[in-house]
Design a protein around this motif. Structure first.
Motif, PDB file in Angstrom:
ATOM      1  N   GLU A  77       0.833  -1.212   0.000  1.00 25.84           N
ATOM      2  CA  GLU A  77       0.000   0.000   0.000  1.00 25.84           C
ATOM      3  C   GLU A  77       0.868   1.263   0.000  1.00 25.84           C
ATOM      4  O   GLU A  77       0.535   2.255  -0.653  1.00 25.84           O
ATOM      5  N   LEU A  78       1.973   1.220   0.719  1.00 27.06           N
ATOM      6  CA  LEU A  78       2.898   2.350   0.706  1.00 27.06           C
ATOM      7  C   LEU A  78       3.448   2.550  -0.703  1.00 27.06           C
ATOM      8  O   LEU A  78       3.501   3.682  -1.199  1.00 27.06           O
ATOM      9  N   GLN A  79       3.857   1.473  -1.359  1.00 29.66           N
ATOM     10  CA  GLN A  79       4.373   1.569  -2.724  1.00 29.66           C
ATOM     11  C   GLN A  79       3.331   2.200  -3.658  1.00 29.66           C
ATOM     12  O   GLN A  79       3.656   3.049  -4.479  1.00 29.66           O
ATOM     13  N   LYS A  80       2.076   1.774  -3.529  1.00 29.20           N
ATOM     14  CA  LYS A  80       1.001   2.335  -4.359  1.00 29.20           C
ATOM     15  C   LYS A  80       0.826   3.822  -4.080  1.00 29.20           C
ATOM     16  O   LYS A  80       0.633   4.617  -4.997  1.00 29.20           O
ATOM     17  N   HIS A  81       0.890   4.201  -2.818  1.00 29.54           N
ATOM     18  CA  HIS A  81       0.748   5.607  -2.423  1.00 29.54           C
ATOM     19  C   HIS A  81       1.883   6.446  -3.029  1.00 29.54           C
ATOM     20  O   HIS A  81       1.638   7.536  -3.556  1.00 29.54           O
ATOM     21  N   LEU A  82       3.092   5.934  -2.952  1.00 31.30           N
ATOM     22  CA  LEU A  82       4.234   6.654  -3.514  1.00 31.30           C
ATOM     23  C   LEU A  82       4.057   6.821  -5.027  1.00 31.30           C
ATOM     24  O   LEU A  82       4.224   7.922  -5.568  1.00 31.30           O
ATOM     25  N   ALA A  83       3.711   5.732  -5.714  1.00 29.08           N
ATOM     26  CA  ALA A  83       3.539   5.773  -7.169  1.00 29.08           C
ATOM     27  C   ALA A  83       2.404   6.716  -7.563  1.00 29.08           C
ATOM     28  O   ALA A  83       2.532   7.498  -8.518  1.00 29.08           O
ATOM     29  N   ALA A  84       1.296   6.660  -6.822  1.00 31.24           N
ATOM     30  CA  ALA A  84       0.145   7.518  -7.128  1.00 31.24           C
ATOM     31  C   ALA A  84       0.479   8.998  -6.971  1.00 31.24           C
ATOM     32  O   ALA A  84      -0.178   9.853  -7.565  1.00 31.24           O
ATOM     33  N   ASN A  85       1.507   9.287  -6.193  1.00 31.57           N
ATOM     34  CA  ASN A  85       1.920  10.672  -5.965  1.00 31.57           C
ATOM     35  C   ASN A  85       3.183  11.037  -6.750  1.00 31.57           C
ATOM     36  O   ASN A  85       3.877  12.006  -6.430  1.00 31.57           O
ATOM     37  N   GLY A  86       3.466  10.244  -7.786  1.00 37.42           N
ATOM     38  CA  GLY A  86       4.548  10.563  -8.700  1.00 37.42           C
ATOM     39  C   GLY A  86       5.953  10.289  -8.210  1.00 37.42           C
ATOM     40  O   GLY A  86       6.918  10.753  -8.808  1.00 37.42           O
ATOM     41  N   PHE A  87       6.083   9.522  -7.134  1.00 32.32           N
ATOM     42  CA  PHE A  87       7.424   9.225  -6.611  1.00 32.32           C
ATOM     43  C   PHE A  87       8.044   8.105  -7.431  1.00 32.32           C
ATOM     44  O   PHE A  87       7.439   7.062  -7.648  1.00 32.32           O
TER      45      PHE A  87
END
Length: 165
Positions: A77-87
């Motif tokens: 979920e952290l990985q998805k959050h990072l990706a969704a925010n352009g990280f």
């Protein structure tokens, strides 16, 4: 009247102190500088798992399996959050995490350090680390771990972060 006023003040003070407690996402070194030592935290939070099951929060093999699955979900979920925010990691990046949970599964502290390699002593730029920390902070603010316990508990592990495909 005095009792009611005292009770109202108590509720206000309790509500204010718990509302001000925000989860903290920082490096181990930053935590130390703020007086948040591993020794202090480890004296308050029990290990989620331990070689000696009597010292662990999740003692049974089934409980430990559930913990592994929930911890894997947290990282996904952290990985998805990072990706969704352009990280973007741009390359696999090794890190060590130690996460401290309230009994109900809210994250109180998420401590981390990026792990250098001899060939790459600076695995992440300071600018990228700051962006990661901001996104991590926003993630843990509302994240609910899928397990709860009767006591505060901690889980740690090395992890290799990479971009989602």
């Amino acid at each position: 009247m005095i009792f009611r006023l005292s009770f109202i003040l108590f509720l206000f003070a309790y509500g204010t102190s718990s509302a001000q407690k925000q989860p903290l996402a920082i490096t181990f070194q930053q935590a130390e500088k703020q007086g948040v030592t591993i020794a202090k935290l480890d004296s308050t939070y029990k290990s989620a798992v331990d070689a000696n099951p009597e010292k662990a929060v999740f003692k049974s093999p089934a409980g430990q399996k559930d913990l592994q699955a929930a911890y894997g979900d947290l990282l996904a979920e952290l990985q998805k959050h990072l990706a969704a925010n352009g990280f973007k990691w741009e390359k696999p990046t090794r890190c060590f995490n130690r996460i401290y949970f309230a009994p109900e599964g809210k994250i109180d502290y998420f401590l981390y350090n990026f792990i250098p390699k001899p060939s790459d002593p600076n695995p992440i730029s300071e600018e990228k680390r700051i962006k990661f920390e901001k996104l991590l902070s926003s993630f843990i603010k509302n994240y609910q771990f899928k397990l709860s316990a009767d006591v505060k508990f901690a889980q740690c592990s090395p992890v290799t972060y990479s971009d989602l495909n």
